[in-house]
Design a protein around this motif. Structure first.
Motif, PDB file in Angstrom:
ATOM      1  N   TYR A   1       0.764  -1.254   0.243  1.00  0.00           N
ATOM      2  CA  TYR A   1       0.256  -0.022   0.264  1.00  0.00           C
ATOM      3  C   TYR A   1       1.180   1.413  -0.103  1.00  0.00           C
ATOM      4  N   THR A   2       1.002   2.177  -0.389  1.00  0.00           N
ATOM      5  CA  THR A   2       1.222   3.705  -1.071  1.00  0.00           C
ATOM      6  C   THR A   2       0.292   4.765  -1.040  1.00  0.00           C
ATOM      7  N   LYS A   3       0.321   5.666   0.131  1.00  0.00           N
ATOM      8  CA  LYS A   3      -1.123   6.342  -0.082  1.00  0.00           C
ATOM      9  C   LYS A   3      -0.377   7.474  -0.919  1.00  0.00           C
ATOM     10  N   GLN A   4      -1.312   7.735  -1.593  1.00  0.00           N
ATOM     11  CA  GLN A   4      -1.259   9.119  -2.593  1.00  0.00           C
ATOM     12  C   GLN A   4      -1.114  10.147  -2.276  1.00  0.00           C
ATOM     13  N   GLY A   5      -2.764  10.095  -1.126  1.00  0.00           N
ATOM     14  CA  GLY A   5      -2.894  11.711  -0.741  1.00  0.00           C
ATOM     15  C   GLY A   5      -4.158  11.525  -0.030  1.00  0.00           C
ATOM     16  N   GLN A   6      -4.337  12.913   0.576  1.00  0.00           N
ATOM     17  CA  GLN A   6      -5.326  12.745   2.210  1.00  0.00           C
ATOM     18  C   GLN A   6      -7.073  13.021   1.751  1.00  0.00           C
ATOM     19  N   SER A   7      -7.365  13.488   0.534  1.00  0.00           N
ATOM     20  CA  SER A   7      -8.462  13.409   0.156  1.00  0.00           C
ATOM     21  C   SER A   7      -9.361  13.306  -1.765  1.00  0.00           C
ATOM     22  N   GLY A   8     -10.656  13.858  -1.856  1.00  0.00           N
ATOM     23  CA  GLY A   8     -11.286  14.112  -3.300  1.00  0.00           C
ATOM     24  C   GLY A   8     -11.960  12.994  -3.653  1.00  0.00           C
ATOM     25  N   SER A   9     -12.033  12.449  -4.860  1.00  0.00           N
ATOM     26  CA  SER A   9     -13.208  11.889  -4.918  1.00  0.00           C
ATOM     27  C   SER A   9     -12.338  10.752  -5.865  1.00  0.00           C
ATOM     28  N   ILE A  10     -12.836   9.760  -6.796  1.00  0.00           N
ATOM     29  CA  ILE A  10     -12.258   8.816  -7.727  1.00  0.00           C
ATOM     30  C   ILE A  10     -13.854   8.899  -8.952  1.00  0.00           C
ATOM     31  N   GLU A  11     -13.429   8.716 -10.035  1.00  0.00           N
ATOM     32  CA  GLU A  11     -14.307   7.932 -11.132  1.00  0.00           C
ATOM     33  C   GLU A  11     -13.617   7.784 -11.682  1.00  0.00           C
ATOM     34  N   GLU A  12     -14.578   6.241 -12.760  1.00  0.00           N
ATOM     35  CA  GLU A  12     -14.075   5.472 -13.404  1.00  0.00           C
ATOM     36  C   GLU A  12     -14.000   6.042 -15.373  1.00  0.00           C
ATOM     37  N   VAL A  13     -13.181   6.645 -16.141  1.00  0.00           N
ATOM     38  CA  VAL A  13     -12.969   6.966 -16.867  1.00  0.00           C
ATOM     39  C   VAL A  13     -13.419   6.140 -17.943  1.00  0.00           C
ATOM     40  N   ILE A  14     -14.498   6.344 -18.566  1.00  0.00           N
ATOM     41  CA  ILE A  14     -14.620   4.806 -20.123  1.00  0.00           C
ATOM     42  C   ILE A  14     -14.800   5.870 -21.306  1.00  0.00           C
ATOM     43  N   ASN A  15     -15.444   5.434 -22.068  1.00  0.00           N
ATOM     44  CA  ASN A  15     -15.203   5.130 -23.207  1.00  0.00           C
ATOM     45  C   ASN A  15     -14.261   6.471 -24.087  1.00  0.00           C
ATOM     46  N   THR A  16     -12.862   6.091 -23.773  1.00  0.00           N
ATOM     47  CA  THR A  16     -12.376   7.656 -24.389  1.00  0.00           C
ATOM     48  C   THR A  16     -10.932   7.059 -25.384  1.00  0.00           C
TER      49      THR A  16
ATOM     50  N   SER B   1       8.196  -3.905 -15.805  1.00  0.00           N
ATOM     51  CA  SER B   1       8.241  -2.682 -15.852  1.00  0.00           C
ATOM     52  C   SER B   1       8.125  -1.709 -15.188  1.00  0.00           C
ATOM     53  N   LEU B   2       7.977  -1.851 -13.999  1.00  0.00           N
ATOM     54  CA  LEU B   2       7.541  -0.967 -12.892  1.00  0.00           C
ATOM     55  C   LEU B   2       8.773  -0.384 -12.862  1.00  0.00           C
ATOM     56  N   THR B   3       8.436   1.336 -12.288  1.00  0.00           N
ATOM     57  CA  THR B   3       9.426   1.954 -11.844  1.00  0.00           C
ATOM     58  C   THR B   3      10.235   2.001 -11.233  1.00  0.00           C
ATOM     59  N   ASP B   4       9.212   1.766 -10.054  1.00  0.00           N
ATOM     60  CA  ASP B   4       9.717   1.256  -8.947  1.00  0.00           C
ATOM     61  C   ASP B   4      10.345   0.152  -7.762  1.00  0.00           C
TER      62      ASP B   4
END
Length: 393
Positions: free
Chosen positions: A313-328, A359-362
């Motif tokens: 697990y790697t924490k990215q940030g404290q808050s916000g919203s997540i949405e799926e991007v489709i049909n692009t 292939s991971l950069t880390d």
């Protein structure tokens, strides 16, 4: 009796919509003056309102002309889109005459029919406008004589109902306390520092694709997930977005340094599918944490089997919203699932796919997620591949 109208009707409808939405999604709607807090709910209602031109007969509501403006084909520019600002104003009683499509969308979400259909068979009496009739003069004396006896009956009934309610409340409380004690539910009270450290957006890397016997290219495969964790009443709810399927789940602090994680494959029923149980040694000083899970290889059919696995697990940030991007175009070119994390004015896209560890950069992740990070339920040679016995098509 007629239905309530205007401000009185829409405030009650939205109050009930909030309750159902929070219960269904597990996401709390913060009811303040920030219209952004109402946006996810508004988008959900917009999916209903934009279908109104086609559902008058099946859902029994007024007819709505179709949207003839073909220049705007996305939210919030469609004719019957509902915005977070409209929800905020209506709920706070600012709107005297709410737009009919918002009212109908609320009725359909709550009761499965439009306002016109609900009025024919009102299922919620609190939406009815009550009127008091005038009693004939000639019955007044008889009514006055009956009042004392009637009040005695009413009082007796109320006392019995009150006693039953107290008894049922006590029984429910005892059962809940017993359940919490037996199953050790929320044994530790999370502090404000605990909540701030665990709540937020995490990227999770796991090596479970290496145990899928149906995939000949499984050598050194890894997949990333995005987990959005939110605090609620002593525990944490989360949505976990994966490359092929998503999970819902909850977390709780077992003590100040250990978090248990429970999740299930997200489906459209109340059944539990592929439960995952995990333990995290919680170190508040590090953004990267290691988790040991009793999980699945998520293979096809009967090949889906239980495995033990390490997750990072790697924490990215404290808050916000997540949405799926489709049909692009981006979806098509990457052949992956894309989820977008929005935090303030910034947004970050994550591409979720099965990929090779190399292939991971880390590079520090490689040794944590290779074949040595997986434990099969039953020992079996050739399932977890190494460089000496990997299979190529």
């Amino acid at each position: 009796m007629n239905l309530k109208t205007g401000k009185e009707e829409i405030v009650y409808l939205l109050t009930e919509v909030f309750k159902k939405y929070e219960k269904t999604t597990g996401q709390e709607v913060v009811r303040n003056t920030n219209r952004k807090n109402y946006e996810d709910l508004a988008k959900m209602l917009s999916k209903i309102s934009n279908e109104l031109p086609h559902t008058a007969e099946t859902l029994d509501h007024d007819h709505y002309p179709p949207d003839r403006d073909h220049k705007h084909l996305e939210y919030p520019y469609l004719k019957y889109d509902i915005t977070g600002g409209q929800i905020k104003d209506a709920y706070n009683g600012i709107v005297t005459n709410p737009r009919p499509f918002i009212v109908d969308a609320c009725y359909i979400y709550l009761f499965g029919v439009g306002r016109r259909g609900f009025e024919k068979d009102p299922k919620d009496p609190d939406l009815l406008r009550r009127t008091e009739g005038i009693r004939p003069q000639r019955h007044r004396k008889t009514i006055i004589k009956r009042i004392p006896a009637l009040w005695l009956v009413i009082m007796a009934v109320l006392i019995v109902l009150l006693a039953l309610s107290v008894f049922e409340w006590q029984e429910a409380t005892n059962k809940l306390n017993t359940l919490r004690k037996d199953m050790k539910i929320m044994p530790y009270v999370a502090t404000a520092q605990d909540i701030a450290a665990l709540e937020g957006v995490w990227q999770v890397y796991i090596g479970s694709p290496q145990a899928r016997v149906s995939d000949n290219n499984r050598y050194h495969m890894v997949v990333s997930n995005i987990v959005n964790v939110k605090y609620k009443d002593g525990y944490f709810l989360f949505n976990r977005y994966g490359a092929s399927f998503d999970h819902d789940g909850y977390m709780q602090f077992e003590n100040a340094n250990v978090v248990s994680i429970h999740s299930y494959v997200k489906n459209n029923s109340d059944t539990i599918e592929s439960p995952r149980l995990s333990l995290m040694r919680f170190d508040r000083k590090h953004k990267r944490l290691f988790v040991i899970s009793a999980s699945w290889n998520f293979d096809v059919g009967n090949k889906n089997d239980i495995i033990g696995i390490r997750e990072v697990y790697t924490k990215q940030g404290q808050s916000g919203s997540i949405e799926e991007v489709i049909n692009t175009v981006e979806n098509s070119s990457c052949r992956c699932k894309i989820v977008r994390w929005k935090s303030g004015a910034q947004s970050t896209n994550f591409q979720l796919r099965n990929e090779n560890i190399d292939s991971l950069t880390d590079i520090s992740l490689k040794s944590m997620l290779d074949e040595h990070s997986i434990l099969l339920r039953q020992p079996e040679n050739g399932v977890i591949l190494t460089s000496g016995n990997k299979v190529n098509n």
